[in-house]
Scaffold this motif. Structure first.
Motif, PDB file in Angstrom:
ATOM      1  N   SER A  14      -2.459   2.745 -14.289  1.00 31.12           N
ATOM      2  CA  SER A  14      -3.359   1.730 -14.945  1.00 31.12           C
ATOM      3  C   SER A  14      -3.529   1.969 -16.376  1.00 31.12           C
ATOM      4  N   GLU A  15      -3.469   0.941 -17.200  1.00 33.06           N
ATOM      5  CA  GLU A  15      -3.677   0.951 -18.529  1.00 33.06           C
ATOM      6  C   GLU A  15      -5.159   1.439 -18.934  1.00 33.06           C
ATOM      7  N   GLU A  16      -6.272   1.039 -18.070  1.00 28.93           N
ATOM      8  CA  GLU A  16      -7.539   1.330 -18.325  1.00 28.93           C
ATOM      9  C   GLU A  16      -8.109   2.095 -17.431  1.00 28.93           C
ATOM     10  N   LYS A  17      -9.070   2.938 -17.785  1.00 27.80           N
ATOM     11  CA  LYS A  17     -10.009   3.769 -16.892  1.00 27.80           C
ATOM     12  C   LYS A  17     -10.902   2.772 -16.199  1.00 27.80           C
ATOM     13  N   HIS A 102      -6.397  -0.317  -9.708  1.00 25.64           N
ATOM     14  CA  HIS A 102      -5.390   0.242 -10.651  1.00 25.64           C
ATOM     15  C   HIS A 102      -4.112  -0.365 -10.347  1.00 25.64           C
ATOM     16  N   LEU A 103      -4.018  -1.007  -9.542  1.00 24.21           N
ATOM     17  CA  LEU A 103      -2.776  -1.854  -9.644  1.00 24.21           C
ATOM     18  C   LEU A 103      -2.832  -2.960 -10.354  1.00 24.21           C
ATOM     19  N   HIS A 104      -3.886  -3.584 -10.280  1.00 28.52           N
ATOM     20  CA  HIS A 104      -4.090  -4.766 -11.375  1.00 28.52           C
ATOM     21  C   HIS A 104      -4.299  -4.430 -12.581  1.00 28.52           C
ATOM     22  N   GLY A 105      -4.887  -3.135 -12.729  1.00 28.62           N
ATOM     23  CA  GLY A 105      -5.053  -2.680 -14.090  1.00 28.62           C
ATOM     24  C   GLY A 105      -3.703  -2.414 -14.736  1.00 28.62           C
ATOM     25  N   ARG A 106      -2.538  -2.247 -14.067  1.00 26.53           N
ATOM     26  CA  ARG A 106      -1.184  -1.876 -14.723  1.00 26.53           C
ATOM     27  C   ARG A 106      -0.780  -2.871 -15.503  1.00 26.53           C
ATOM     28  N   LEU A 107       0.222  -2.596 -16.517  1.00 20.84           N
ATOM     29  CA  LEU A 107       0.592  -3.366 -17.414  1.00 20.84           C
ATOM     30  C   LEU A 107       2.079  -3.493 -17.236  1.00 20.84           C
ATOM     31  N   PRO A 108       2.745  -4.296 -16.624  1.00 23.17           N
ATOM     32  CA  PRO A 108       2.370  -5.518 -16.388  1.00 23.17           C
ATOM     33  C   PRO A 108       1.606  -5.542 -14.998  1.00 23.17           C
ATOM     34  N   ASP A 109       0.673  -6.358 -14.560  1.00 19.48           N
ATOM     35  CA  ASP A 109      -0.067  -6.231 -13.245  1.00 19.48           C
ATOM     36  C   ASP A 109       0.664  -5.936 -12.045  1.00 19.48           C
ATOM     37  N   GLY A 110       0.548  -4.815 -11.369  1.00 18.23           N
ATOM     38  CA  GLY A 110       1.643  -4.581 -10.425  1.00 18.23           C
ATOM     39  C   GLY A 110       1.655  -5.644  -8.977  1.00 18.23           C
ATOM     40  N   ILE A 111       0.668  -6.612  -8.993  1.00 17.10           N
ATOM     41  CA  ILE A 111       0.699  -7.534  -7.857  1.00 17.10           C
ATOM     42  C   ILE A 111       1.847  -8.734  -8.494  1.00 17.10           C
ATOM     43  N   ILE A 112       1.036  -9.125  -9.597  1.00 18.24           N
ATOM     44  CA  ILE A 112       2.036 -10.290 -10.014  1.00 18.24           C
ATOM     45  C   ILE A 112       3.393 -10.042 -10.501  1.00 18.24           C
ATOM     46  N   GLU A 113       3.584  -8.729 -10.985  1.00 15.79           N
ATOM     47  CA  GLU A 113       5.055  -8.398 -11.162  1.00 15.79           C
ATOM     48  C   GLU A 113       5.888  -8.781 -10.020  1.00 15.79           C
TER      49      GLU A 113
END
Length: 248
Positions: A14-17, A102-113
Motif C-alpha cells: 500500500s502507498e498509504e498507512k 491495503h490492496l485498494h491502497g496500492r498504486l495502481p489499485d490492486g483490484i482494478i489493475e
C-alpha cells in the motif's frame, strides 16, 4: 515463511498507512508456516472446502467472512450460520486473512489493475479510478466486453448506451454514492460500478442522457466487478514468491 510475515509484506504494498484496517487475521494461527496460498474474493463454505482439500495453509479473502465489514461478531455469537462457518474454518486448519484496504491502497489499485488486465484495453490509466480509452466505444459495446471478460451474465445499463465515450470511471465494488456522484458530475462519461443507488446515480445518468449528455452507467454487481482482482493477487504472489504454491 510465517503467515504473519507474508501478510506484513503484502500490506506493505500500500502507498498509504491505513489506520483501523480490516486487513487482519480472521481465523487460525497467524504464526503458521506457509507453503501453499489460496486467494478468493469471498471465503464461502465452498471456497473454504476447496482450498482445504487442495492443502492451503493460508487463505486470503478480499471481503468479510462474517457479513460485517469488520467481521464484528458482537451480539451475533450464537447465530447458527456463523457458528457453522466458524466450525468449518476451524476444521480446515487454515489461517484466514483479509486483504482489502491495503490492496485498494496500492498504486495502481490492486483490484482494478487485475480487472483491467482481463479487459486488455488500450489507453491511459491514472492508477486509481480513471481510465481514458485510446479509441472511443459505446457503453453497449463495453458492456459486451465486460460480460465476456469478467464473466458476468447480466449487467444493468442506464444512460446514453449508444454514444461513443472515452472517459471512464472504474468505481467497482461499493465505493459509495458520493464518490460515484462526484465522478458523474465531473468529466466521467461512463461509470462502471458494482453497486448503485438507483434514485441517485441511476436517475442522474438517465436524465443526463435524455437531455443530450454523454453519461451512462454499467452496474456489474459487487462480486462481478472485483473478483478478477483476487486472481491478479495470486499472480502477484507467484511473482514475489515463486517458492510458494498458489491457487485462486
Amino acid at each position: 515463511m510465517k503467515a504473519s510475515e507474508l501478510m506484513a509484506e503484502f500490506l506493505g504494498w500500500s502507498e498509504e498507512k491505513i489506520e483501523n484496517t480490516v486487513d487482519t487475521c480472521k481465523a487460525g494461527d497467524p504464526e503458521r508456516e506457509v507453503k501453499k496460498v489460496a486467494t478468493c474474493f469471498i471465503a464461502t463454505p465452498e471456497v473454504i472446502k476447496n482450498a482445504a482439500a487442495w492443502g492451503a495453509d493460508l487463505l486470503i479473502t478480499h471481503e468479510p467472512t462474517y457479513y460485517d465489514h469488520h467481521d464484528n461478531l458482537a451480539g451475533r455469537e450464537n447465530d447458527p450460520v456463523i457458528l457453522a462457518k466458524q466450525r468449518l474454518i476451524e476444521q480446515s486448519g487454515m489461517t484466514l486473512w483479509r486483504f482489502h484496504d491495503h490492496l485498494h491502497g496500492r498504486l495502481p489499485d490492486g483490484i482494478i489493475e487485475g480487472e483491467l488486465k482481463k479487459l486488455g484495453w488500450q489507453g491511459d490509466y491514472d492508477g486509481r479510478f480513471a481510465f481514458t480509452l485510446a479509441q472511443k466505444q459505446t457503453p453497449r459495446q463495453i458492456m459486451a466486453q465486460l460480460e465476456e471478460k469478467w464473466g458476468i451474465a447480466h449487467i444493468r445499463m442506464v444512460g446514453a448506451a449508444d454514444t461513443p465515450v472515452s472517459k471512464i470511471s472504474l468505481l467497482i465494488g461499493c465505493p459509495g454514492e458520493q464518490m460515484m456522484m462526484q465522478a458523474l458530475t465531473g468529466g466521467t462519461e461512463l461509470l462502471i460500478g458494482g453497486e448503485v443507488c438507483e434514485w441517485m446515480c441511476g436517475e442522474y445518468a438517465r436524465d443526463a442522457a435524455q437531455m443530450g449528455f454523454a453519461k451512462a452507467i454499467l452496474i456489474c454487481g459487487h462480486a462481478g466487478s472485483e473478483r478478477a482482482g483476487m486472481e491478479h493477487v495470486r499472480m502477484l504472489i507467484e511473482k514475489a514468491h515463486p517458492e510458494l504454491a498458489c491457487m485462486y
